[in-house]
Motif scaffolding. Structure first.
Motif, short mmCIF file in Angstrom:
data_model
loop_
_atom_site.label_atom_id
_atom_site.label_comp_id
_atom_site.label_asym_id
_atom_site.label_seq_id
_atom_site.Cartn_x
_atom_site.Cartn_y
_atom_site.Cartn_z
N GLY A 39 15.76 31.70 55.87
CA GLY A 39 14.58 30.87 55.60
C GLY A 39 14.96 29.42 55.30
N LYS A 42 17.74 26.01 51.79
CA LYS A 42 19.09 26.11 51.23
C LYS A 42 19.67 24.71 50.94
CE LYS A 42 20.09 28.50 54.93
NZ LYS A 42 18.72 28.65 55.49
N SER A 43 19.77 23.90 51.98
CA SER A 43 20.35 22.56 51.77
C SER A 43 19.44 21.73 50.87
CB SER A 43 20.55 21.85 53.11
OG SER A 43 21.46 22.58 53.89
N SER A 44 18.15 21.84 51.08
CA SER A 44 17.25 21.00 50.26
C SER A 44 17.33 21.41 48.79
CB SER A 44 15.82 21.01 50.80
OG SER A 44 15.43 22.27 51.21
N TYR A 134 29.49 28.56 57.84
CA TYR A 134 29.79 28.61 59.28
C TYR A 134 31.28 28.41 59.55
CZ TYR A 134 24.79 28.14 59.36
OH TYR A 134 23.46 28.34 59.13
N ARG A 164 23.71 29.99 56.48
CA ARG A 164 23.29 31.35 56.82
C ARG A 164 24.52 32.23 57.03
NH1 ARG A 164 18.20 30.28 60.96
NH2 ARG A 164 17.61 28.32 59.99
N HIS A 185 8.01 29.82 59.68
CA HIS A 185 8.55 28.47 59.76
C HIS A 185 7.73 27.68 60.78
CE1 HIS A 185 11.15 25.01 60.16
NE2 HIS A 185 11.82 25.42 59.10
N ASP A 198 12.38 18.23 57.11
CA ASP A 198 13.34 19.14 57.76
C ASP A 198 14.68 18.47 58.00
OD1 ASP A 198 11.69 21.53 58.31
OD2 ASP A 198 10.47 20.07 59.37
P1 ATP Z 1 16.68 22.72 54.66
O1 ATP Z 1 17.77 21.73 55.01
O2 ATP Z 1 15.36 22.27 55.18
O3 ATP Z 1 16.69 23.10 53.23
P2 ATP Z 1 18.15 25.09 55.27
O4 ATP Z 1 19.35 24.40 54.78
O5 ATP Z 1 17.65 26.24 54.49
O6 ATP Z 1 16.97 24.04 55.48
P3 ATP Z 1 19.50 25.47 57.79
O7 ATP Z 1 19.83 26.81 58.29
O8 ATP Z 1 20.61 24.62 57.27
O9 ATP Z 1 18.32 25.62 56.74
O10 ATP Z 1 18.73 24.71 58.93
C1 ATP Z 1 18.45 23.37 58.86
C2 ATP Z 1 17.23 23.01 59.71
O11 ATP Z 1 16.64 24.18 60.27
C3 ATP Z 1 16.11 22.36 58.90
O12 ATP Z 1 15.50 21.45 59.76
C4 ATP Z 1 15.16 23.49 58.59
O13 ATP Z 1 13.82 23.08 58.42
C5 ATP Z 1 15.31 24.33 59.83
N1 ATP Z 1 15.07 25.74 59.51
C6 ATP Z 1 15.38 26.39 58.37
N2 ATP Z 1 14.97 27.66 58.42
C7 ATP Z 1 14.39 27.83 59.61
C8 ATP Z 1 13.77 28.93 60.27
N3 ATP Z 1 13.66 30.10 59.68
N4 ATP Z 1 13.28 28.74 61.53
C9 ATP Z 1 13.40 27.54 62.13
N5 ATP Z 1 13.98 26.47 61.58
C10 ATP Z 1 14.47 26.60 60.35
#
Ligand code: ATP
Ligand code: MG
Length: 199
Positions: A39, A42-44, A134, A164, A185, A198
């Motif tokens: 979902g 995570k980074s945010s 990763y 992830r 999403h 995002d």
């Molecule tokens: P964010 O940086 O927004 O907190 P994240 O770190 O949880 O997201 P990542 O796997 O690092 O997610 O992916 C980064 C990008 O992918 C961001 O633009 C985020 O909005 C998007 N993203 C995250 N989860 C999903 C999802 N389930 N489906 C599609 N895009 C996604």
């Protein structure tokens, strides 16, 4: 019993429980946090902790693996002059864009050297290792080396690892592990990634 009294009794009970838990937590040390799952958030979340630390005047180190080839708001902000933040990016982009394993490994190693330095610096209160999972999943970095550096960090320092999958070894050494579930999403409904939201 009327609703108001019932509520007061329930809250009193809840307060006793919370106070007891607060009193039971007496250990003071930095922690390792793993934020994983499919979902968004995570980074945010990691950057939310950065902001909190800065609020207390702490120094923060941030190393972003993968990221840097595309624009993102946190880099736009942190690349301005913020002496309390030590910020590094791998800047190769996603592995499916580079399609170059040897180049990726060299970039991962170079980026890791910044992380290693931060993990030895006791003036750094928080180290964010964004998308590190990763690097382990693809075997770009040697797992033992990464785990040892995190384990041997200064005792007051906390570390946040995001990404992830692939975090199983970090899961074991982490004090806090949270998985963000993908319920919905916007991207999947055809909505473009939004600057600031995002990226
Ligand atoms: P964010 O940086 O927004 O907190 P994240 O770190 O949880 O997201 P990542 O796997 O690092 O997610 O992916 C980064 C990008 O992918 C961001 O633009 C985020 O909005 C998007 N993203 C995250 N989860 C999903 C999802 N389930 N489906 C599609 N895009 C996604
Ligand atoms: Mg992320």
């Amino acid at each position: 019993m009327d609703k108001t009294l019932k509520h007061k009794a329930a809250m009193q009970k809840q307060k006793e429980k919370v106070d007891k838990n607060i009193a039971a937590a007496t250990i003071e040390r930095g922690i390792v946090i793993l934020l994983t799952g499919n979902g968004k958030g995570k980074s945010s979340s990691a950057f939310g902790m950065v902001l909190r630390c800065l609020g207390y005047g702490h120094k923060v180190g941030i190393v972003q693996f993968i990221k840097g080839a595309q624009r993102c708001g946190e880099a736009a902000f942190l690349q301005q002059n913020h002496p309390e933040v030590d910020f590094h990016q791998m800047a190769t982009g996603f592995t499916w864009n580079t399609q170059d394993r040897d180049g990726d490994i060299a970039a991962a190693e170079k980026t890791w050297s910044y992380a290693e330095r931060l993990l030895q610096d006791d003036s750094v209160y928080l180290v964010v290792l964004d998308e590190l999972t990763y690097m382990l999943a693809y075997h770009y970095l040697e797992e033992e080396k990464v785990l040892a550096a995190i384990r041997n960090r200064p005792s007051e320092q906390s570390v946040v690892v995001t990404g992830r999958g692939g975090g199983s070894s970090i899961r074991e050494i982490a004090d806090t592990v949270a998985e963000v579930n993908d319920i919905k999403h916007a991207f999947k409904a055809g909505i473009k990634a939004r600057p600031g939201i995002d990226m």
